[in-house]
Design an enzyme around this catalytic site. Structure first.
Site, PDB file in Angstrom:
ATOM      1  N   GLU A  52       0.825  -1.207   0.000  1.00 20.10           N
ATOM      2  CA  GLU A  52       0.000   0.000   0.000  1.00 20.10           C
ATOM      3  C   GLU A  52       0.861   1.261   0.000  1.00 20.10           C
ATOM      4  O   GLU A  52       0.530   2.254  -0.650  1.00 20.10           O
ATOM      5  CB  GLU A  52      -0.893   0.017   1.239  1.00 20.10           C
ATOM      6  CG  GLU A  52      -1.858  -1.144   1.346  1.00 20.10           C
ATOM      7  CD  GLU A  52      -2.472  -1.283   2.731  1.00 20.10           C
ATOM      8  OE1 GLU A  52      -3.515  -1.940   2.834  1.00 20.10           O
ATOM      9  OE2 GLU A  52      -1.897  -0.752   3.701  1.00 20.10           O
ATOM     10  N   LYS A 104     -14.464  -1.750   6.822  1.00 17.73           N
ATOM     11  CA  LYS A 104     -13.895  -2.600   7.868  1.00 17.73           C
ATOM     12  C   LYS A 104     -12.413  -2.833   7.591  1.00 17.73           C
ATOM     13  O   LYS A 104     -12.041  -3.269   6.505  1.00 17.73           O
ATOM     14  CB  LYS A 104     -14.627  -3.946   7.905  1.00 17.73           C
ATOM     15  CG  LYS A 104     -13.998  -4.990   8.838  1.00 17.73           C
ATOM     16  CD  LYS A 104     -14.678  -6.335   8.682  1.00 17.73           C
ATOM     17  CE  LYS A 104     -13.957  -7.425   9.482  1.00 17.73           C
ATOM     18  NZ  LYS A 104     -12.610  -7.728   8.946  1.00 17.73           N
ATOM     19  N   MET A 144      -8.169  -2.914   9.916  1.00 17.35           N
ATOM     20  CA  MET A 144      -7.490  -3.476  11.082  1.00 17.35           C
ATOM     21  C   MET A 144      -6.609  -2.492  11.852  1.00 17.35           C
ATOM     22  O   MET A 144      -5.875  -2.925  12.746  1.00 17.35           O
ATOM     23  CB  MET A 144      -6.642  -4.683  10.643  1.00 17.35           C
ATOM     24  CG  MET A 144      -7.456  -5.812  10.038  1.00 17.35           C
ATOM     25  SD  MET A 144      -6.466  -7.200   9.428  1.00 17.35           S
ATOM     26  CE  MET A 144      -5.783  -7.845  10.958  1.00 17.35           C
ATOM     27  N   ASP A 169     -12.501  -5.844  -0.775  1.00 15.94           N
ATOM     28  CA  ASP A 169     -13.442  -6.955  -0.625  1.00 15.94           C
ATOM     29  C   ASP A 169     -14.757  -6.448  -0.041  1.00 15.94           C
ATOM     30  O   ASP A 169     -14.789  -5.389   0.595  1.00 15.94           O
ATOM     31  CB  ASP A 169     -12.852  -8.056   0.260  1.00 15.94           C
ATOM     32  CG  ASP A 169     -12.416  -7.546   1.619  1.00 15.94           C
ATOM     33  OD1 ASP A 169     -13.179  -7.705   2.587  1.00 15.94           O
ATOM     34  OD2 ASP A 169     -11.307  -6.979   1.735  1.00 15.94           O
TER      35      ASP A 169
END
Length: 259
Positions: A30, A191, A193, A217
């Protein structure tokens, strides 16, 4: 010769305009395209308190000092240090070193089709929270959720065509039924982490936080998250890298309250 007086418009930058930005990435895949695109240079190791595994890069972009911290790689397993613990450590150390005026939690994430997310979309946050810190005790329940408003960027989102929503964090790629209940209850759109931990550190430093997340996703879809994540990581990372410079450009010369 007839000299006509010319009118000049002098634009003065606000003394409170954003001049130092810190971007926090969990994964090298990333971070590196963005680092290379902006030509940021790796900082000397002594800029970061050792033996922390995080790695930092710095440079100039849009007349701002731009700093990136990547959580680094696990010395035991050789994978990116993902999750809330490395994110909190990296953000704390980098914020201490670079004194940012805005912190950006940047990366890829899952999205909810029920909140309008599709693969490759880029979201900016309006709030962050945790979905897996369940502490059913008075006051500890709210502490566990850690629901926090992020930097208000309605103008930026409209100008850049970005979607907005609540970003929720947990330390698993998958989720339990209870996790989903909490995420649904709080209308989560994204969503991931790390953002909940980064938000906690940003509050300690009293620095505003913005999350910029590209969707890999669909959380409430019919395919396993890990399969979609692996298939779409590079495409989502590309969407992220095309968006982040635009975010910095929009931010340049403005106060955090004017985004």
């Amino acid at each position: 010769i007839d000299f006509k007086p010319r009118r000049f418009i002098v634009v003065r930058m606000s003394p409170n305009a954003v001049q130092r930005v810190l971007l926090v990435f969990a994964m090298e895949a990333e971070a590196m395209p963005f680092i290379k695109r902006l030509g940021l240079q790796r900082d000397a190791a002594d800029r970061i308190l050792q033996p922390a595994p995080c790695v930092t890069f710095s440079g100039k972009a849009c007349d701002m000092d731009v700093h990136v911290v990547w959580n680094g790689r696990c010395g035991t397993h050789g994978v990116d240090n993902v999750g809330t613990v490395p994110a909190a450590l990296s953000t704390y150390i980098a914020a201490q070193a670079f004194k940012p005026q805005v912190i950006i939690s940047a990366g890829t994430a899952g999205g909810f089709k029920s909140r309008g997310a599709a693969i490759g979309d880029v979201f900016v946050s309006d709030a962050v929270m945790n979905h897996d810190r369940r502490i059913p005790l008075p006051s500890f329940d709210k502490y566990g959720l850690g629901h926090t408003k992020t930097l208000a960027v309605a103008s930026m989102a409209a100008d850049l065509g970005l979607k907005t929503g609540t970003v929720t964090s947990g330390n698993s790629l998958d989720y339990t039924d209870k996790d989903m209940e909490i995420m649904t209850q709080h209308s989560a759109a994204v969503k991931e982490m790390e953002a909940g931990a980064i938000a906690w550190v940003a509050q300690l430093y009293q620095v505003p936080l913005l999350c910029v997340k590209a969707i890999t996703d669909i959380v409430d879809g019919d395919r396993p998250s890990q399969d979609e994540f692996l298939e779409n990581l590079h495409a989502a990372a590309a969407a992220l890298q095309s968006t982040l410079p635009k975010v910095l450009q929009f931010m340049a010369g403005k106060e955090p309250s004017g985004l």
